[in-house]
Each structure stands twice: as C-alpha cells, then as structure tokens.
Write a protein that holds these residues in place. Structure first.
Motif, PDB file in Angstrom:
ATOM      1  N   GLU A   1      -4.909  11.328  -0.455  1.00  0.00           N
ATOM      2  CA  GLU A   1      -6.337  11.354  -0.118  1.00  0.00           C
ATOM      3  C   GLU A   1      -6.914   9.945  -0.143  1.00  0.00           C
ATOM      4  N   GLU A   2      -6.421   9.119  -1.080  1.00  0.00           N
ATOM      5  CA  GLU A   2      -6.807   7.714  -1.139  1.00  0.00           C
ATOM      6  C   GLU A   2      -5.556   6.867  -1.325  1.00  0.00           C
ATOM      7  N   ASN A   3      -5.429   5.817  -0.518  1.00  0.00           N
ATOM      8  CA  ASN A   3      -4.284   4.926  -0.663  1.00  0.00           C
ATOM      9  C   ASN A   3      -4.266   4.298  -2.048  1.00  0.00           C
TER      10      ASN A   3
ATOM     11  N   GLU B   1       2.635  15.823   5.346  1.00  0.00           N
ATOM     12  CA  GLU B   1       1.803  16.688   4.518  1.00  0.00           C
ATOM     13  C   GLU B   1       1.536  16.083   3.134  1.00  0.00           C
ATOM     14  N   SER B   2       2.229  14.996   2.812  1.00  0.00           N
ATOM     15  CA  SER B   2       2.044  14.383   1.487  1.00  0.00           C
ATOM     16  C   SER B   2       1.138  13.152   1.526  1.00  0.00           C
TER      17      SER B   2
ATOM     18  N   VAL C   1       0.836  -1.198   0.000  1.00  0.00           N
ATOM     19  CA  VAL C   1       0.000   0.000   0.000  1.00  0.00           C
ATOM     20  C   VAL C   1       0.876   1.255   0.000  1.00  0.00           C
ATOM     21  N   VAL C   2       0.572   2.177  -0.911  1.00  0.00           N
ATOM     22  CA  VAL C   2       1.253   3.472  -0.960  1.00  0.00           C
ATOM     23  C   VAL C   2       0.370   4.493  -0.251  1.00  0.00           C
ATOM     24  N   THR C   3       0.925   5.141   0.767  1.00  0.00           N
ATOM     25  CA  THR C   3       0.140   6.086   1.572  1.00  0.00           C
ATOM     26  C   THR C   3       0.598   7.530   1.441  1.00  0.00           C
ATOM     27  N   HIS C   4       1.864   7.751   1.021  1.00  0.00           N
ATOM     28  CA  HIS C   4       2.415   9.101   0.913  1.00  0.00           C
ATOM     29  C   HIS C   4       3.088   9.283  -0.442  1.00  0.00           C
ATOM     30  N   SER C   5       3.244  10.535  -0.860  1.00  0.00           N
ATOM     31  CA  SER C   5       3.796  10.809  -2.187  1.00  0.00           C
ATOM     32  C   SER C   5       5.235  11.314  -2.152  1.00  0.00           C
ATOM     33  N   ARG C   6       5.784  11.577  -0.969  1.00  0.00           N
ATOM     34  CA  ARG C   6       7.170  12.042  -0.915  1.00  0.00           C
ATOM     35  C   ARG C   6       7.757  11.806   0.473  1.00  0.00           C
TER      36      ARG C   6
END
Length: 496
Positions: free
Chosen positions: A114-116, A110-111, A91-96
């Motif tokens: 909104e949806e995993n 803060e990254s 599962v990817v939960t953050h973008s950075r």
C-alpha cells in the motif's frame, strides 16, 4: 604476496584495491557495488567499533536499534532531506515473489505494498517519528541514542570500503531542550571522532564546518573531520550534524518546557562508517601491503617458529608457546603460527602484507642463546633481542610504532598543506602537488560552484578553533577568484 600489489607510484587507485584484497580485508560481491567484508576486515571494524562504543557510552549515550525499512511518506516530510537522498534510495514495492506462466520468478502483482518502503539510507525520519511519541516534557530530555547498523545508498561509482551501496556504520541521534545543548552535543561528538582518528587510527585530521552546499541534507550545520590520503586527496572521515528543529517540526515533536510552554525539540545526528577502514589503508600502508596502528590491529604480534627437524621443532615450539603465553598475559593480541604447510619466509610475507605491527621469529639458535628476532612493520627493520623482558620490550615497541605512524602521517599532511593567494597559483598547486590548499573564499555559493566546476576541488571545511589557530586561517584577505573581501581562509582539496 606483495608482488601482486601495484606500486603507488604506478597506479594509486589499483594499489589501494590490491592492498585491500591482498590483506584479505574485503572481496567483491555478486551484487554490483556491494562488498564482502572478510574476517581480517571485520576484526578491524570490531576493534574500531569497540573503542567508539566505549567512548559513546562514557558520554551518556545508549545503544538501540530501529527498523531497516522506512515508510516512503516519512522521507517526504523533511524537504531538504528527501531532496538530498531521493536519488540514492532503494525502494521495496512488493512483499513476495511468484513464478509466472513462462516459469520466470517475478514480483507477485497481488503483493504490491500500500505504501512503498525505503531501505534505510539514514534513520533521521524513522527515529524522529519515535521521538515524537516519546517526548512530552523537558523531563524526557535529553535523549542520547546510538545504533550500529547497515545502510543502503544506491551509488553508481563504488570502491571497496570508500564508497559502496551497502555499508556498516554507527549513527547517533539525540534530542535536546535547547539550541545550545544540541550544538554542544554535536561538537562533543566531533571531539570524540577527532580523538579516535588521531589517538587510535594515528590519522591527523582537521576539524571544521561544512559550507551550506556541502552540509548534510536537512542539517543547519555539519561539522566534520577531514583527513589527507597519500595521493593528496582529502577524505571526509566523520560528520556530526546540528539539525536545529527541522526534524522536530517535520514530525511535530514538541515538548513542554520548564515555563509550561510548548516548543520544538532541538536535534543532532552523527556517524562514521566502514569508510574508516579505507582511510586507515590509505593513510599508512605501503607497496608491501597493509600497515596497521597497534591500538586497532586485530593481531598485534605474530610469532613464527623456525625449525628443520623434529628435534628442533620440539625445542622451538616449547619456547614459542611460552612466549605466546607471556605476551597474552601482558594484554597483547598474539598469534602463534606453527603451521608446517608453509615456509617461514612465506609467513613473513603474509603477515607483512596483512599489516601485523610486530613479528617475533624464533629458531634453534635463539633457543640456545635465549633470544628472538623482533621485526616492526612500520619501518620494516628488525633486531635480535633477549627473551628476558620481552613483554615490556614489545609494549614499548608497539607504542613507538603507534606514535611513529601518527608523526609520519602528520608530517606528510603538513608538507602537503599549501597557502595560496591567486587562482593561478591555486590551480598549479592542485594539479602538480595536490593536498590541502588554504585559500580565501568570498563566502558565496556561486564562487564555490565555479571553482568546483573548473577544478574539481571542493571546500572541505571552514576550520574550527583548534585547527584555525594551528593553520593560521583566521585572517582577512581577498577571494582568489573574484577579488571580493574574505573573512578567512578555507580548506580546499580534491576528495574521495
């Protein structure tokens, strides 16, 4: 190099790993459960892929590519599907990332997404979201899509090629106007997989359908091919799923039929993976290393020149080069190993470990007499033959090796297939002999689960027409455990 390979009779599991690594097919990755596919292994996968890709395209399928990341909500739309894959999803939960006050690298709060996003374990959901936008009318059907991709399934117990967290595969996804068309498609693909396994991998298989407890999550029926490895364990080598209308309903994919009525689309999905490389290793290889069927071998013929001084070197290399050109012109994949950093004996051993089907050795005496030494990997026998007509001799030899490997594997499979009628006999054969066991089953999940719990054997498949007749499984009898009526025998085995 062969001395680093543990004999099969000592430790089969270690033998398998030793062959994979000694043949330079794969190596371990710094990421637990993942593997590095080395050039030898990837070349083998490329050959497999090329054959299958041609077979898919010949039956009307087109290649496409869908995203690696799948919105989590998509997986939740098909209940059986999410239940089947929930424990295996990355599962990817953050973008950075960011460096915190302690100098540690952490996900930036803060990254947060909104949806995993789910790293693709299989693509039914994201593909059916697309199909629901692409399909409006019966004129839009069928859709026959295949993609070559990687997938991630969070496995806890892994083994090179056989079970890894990330692996390469192809996954086909098709949409149809009728139930009959979809079932026909699923069985067509099963036949393609069977042809590939037997005619290219030289690996005999049993065609069958899975029991409800063993079928793909979200499928109505799962068709499969089952192969038997040298240690008497079964390996599921390919699956083709009839999905019914389950995913069409989950993604509201309807079409207007020829009667101007709206109905849900019918579906299939199907796939094989780099697990086939593991199957190839375990079907044919020996204590000296890898054995490859010629139709898939990245290098079919290796030429090894033998010389002691510059005078011999010049004459030997000239003829070796001519033989290389002749064999390449005849359509073979050929390697001329003229390295002077390694002795001929070392090279013999290296290519034996790597499974090259045919070895051609040429020395000063061969130059004088117009001969070469031909060695075949499957039987480890060799003979001296004239250089004249060598290409046709090699062609015949490669085909003989291909057929011999299939015949040898089929004879082993047949010898390791046993019919039993009592539960005691079943357990005795399972522990002392292994292999495929043909036994009656009353059709209940309770009996199936109890046998699995008590013996670790599973129902590999219920044989389909081709193999039901050959195996003689379509006969009524009584369940070996419960004594209840049984319509047919099924195939049990311990499996990978």
């Amino acid at each position: 190099m062969a001395d680093v390979i543990t004999p099969r009779s000592v430790d089969y599991a270690q033998w398998y790993v030793d062959v994979v690594r000694a043949a330079k097919l794969a190596d371990y990755s710094p990421v637990r459960g993942c593997m590095i596919i080395l050039p030898n292994g990837y070349a083998l996968w490329e050959n497999m892929r090329a054959v299958l890709d041609r077979m898919f395209k010949e039956t009307g399928h087109e290649n496409a590519y869908f995203p690696l990341f799948i919105p989590q909500s998509f997986l939740a739309k098909e209940a059986e599907h999410v239940e089947g894959f929930a424990k295996e999803c990355a599962v990817v939960t953050h973008s950075r990332l960011k460096i915190d006050e302690q100098g540690q690298l952490i996900p930036d709060p803060e990254s947060k997404l909104e949806e995993n996003l789910i790293v693709r374990p299989t693509s039914e959901t994201i593909i059916w979201d697309a199909f629901s936008r692409w399909i409006q009318s019966w004129r839009d059907l069928p859709i026959l899509i295949n993609q070559w991709a990687n997938v991630v399934r969070w496995e806890m117990r892994t083994r090179l090629f056989l079970r890894t967290m990330e692996f390469l595969w192809q996954e086909g996804h098709t949409a149809h106007a009728t139930r009959e068309e979809a079932i026909e498609e699923a069985l067509r693909i099963l036949d393609i997989y069977t042809t590939f396994a037997e005619e290219y991998m030289a690996m005999p298989v049993i065609q069958g359908v899975k029991t409800p407890s063993e079928r793909f999550a979200g499928a109505v029926d799962t068709y499969c091919i089952e192969a038997l490895m040298q240690d008497g364990r079964a390996l599921q080598a390919g699956t083709s799923h009839f999905l019914g209308q389950n995913f069409a309903k989950a993604f509201d994919c309807k079409f207007q039929n020829k009667n101007n009525e709206l109905e849900y689309v019918w579906a299939t999905s199907w796939g094989v993976s780099t697990r086939l490389i593991g199957a190839l290793v375990m079907t044919h290889s020996d204590d000296q290393g890898l054995v490859l069927p010629p139709r898939l071998a990245p290098t079919q013929v290796v030429i090894i020149p033998i010389f002691r001084n510059d005078v011999e070197k010049s004459a030997v290399l000239e003829q070796a080069g001519r033989i290389e050109r002749e064999l390449k012109d005849a359509g073979f994949t050929v390697k001329l190993d003229a390295r002077e950093t390694h002795r001929p004996g070392w090279k013999f051993n290296e290519y034996e470990v790597q499974g090259v089907p045919v070895r051609v050795a040429i020395g000063p005496r061969d130059v004088e007499q117009g001969t070469v030494e031909l060695a075949r990997r499957d039987t480890r026998t060799k003979e001296t033959v004239p250089q004249e007509g060598l290409a046709e001799r090699v062609r015949t030899l490669l085909e003989d090796i291909q057929q011999n490997l299939l015949a040898r594997a089929r004879a082993f499979r047949d010898e390791m297939t046993t019919r039993v009628d009592t539960y005691e006999e079943f357990k005795e054969v399972l522990e002392e002999k292994g292999g495929f066991i043909l036994a009656h089953w009353d059709g209940t999940p309770e009996t199936e689960a109890r046998i699995k719990e008590e013996t670790r054997a599973t129902i590999r498949c219920i044989p389909l027409d081709r193999d039901a007749e050959a195996l003689g499984t379509r006969e009524e009898g009584r369940d070996m455990l419960t004594g209840k009526p049984s319509k047919q025998r099924v195939v049990f085995a311990k499996a990978y």
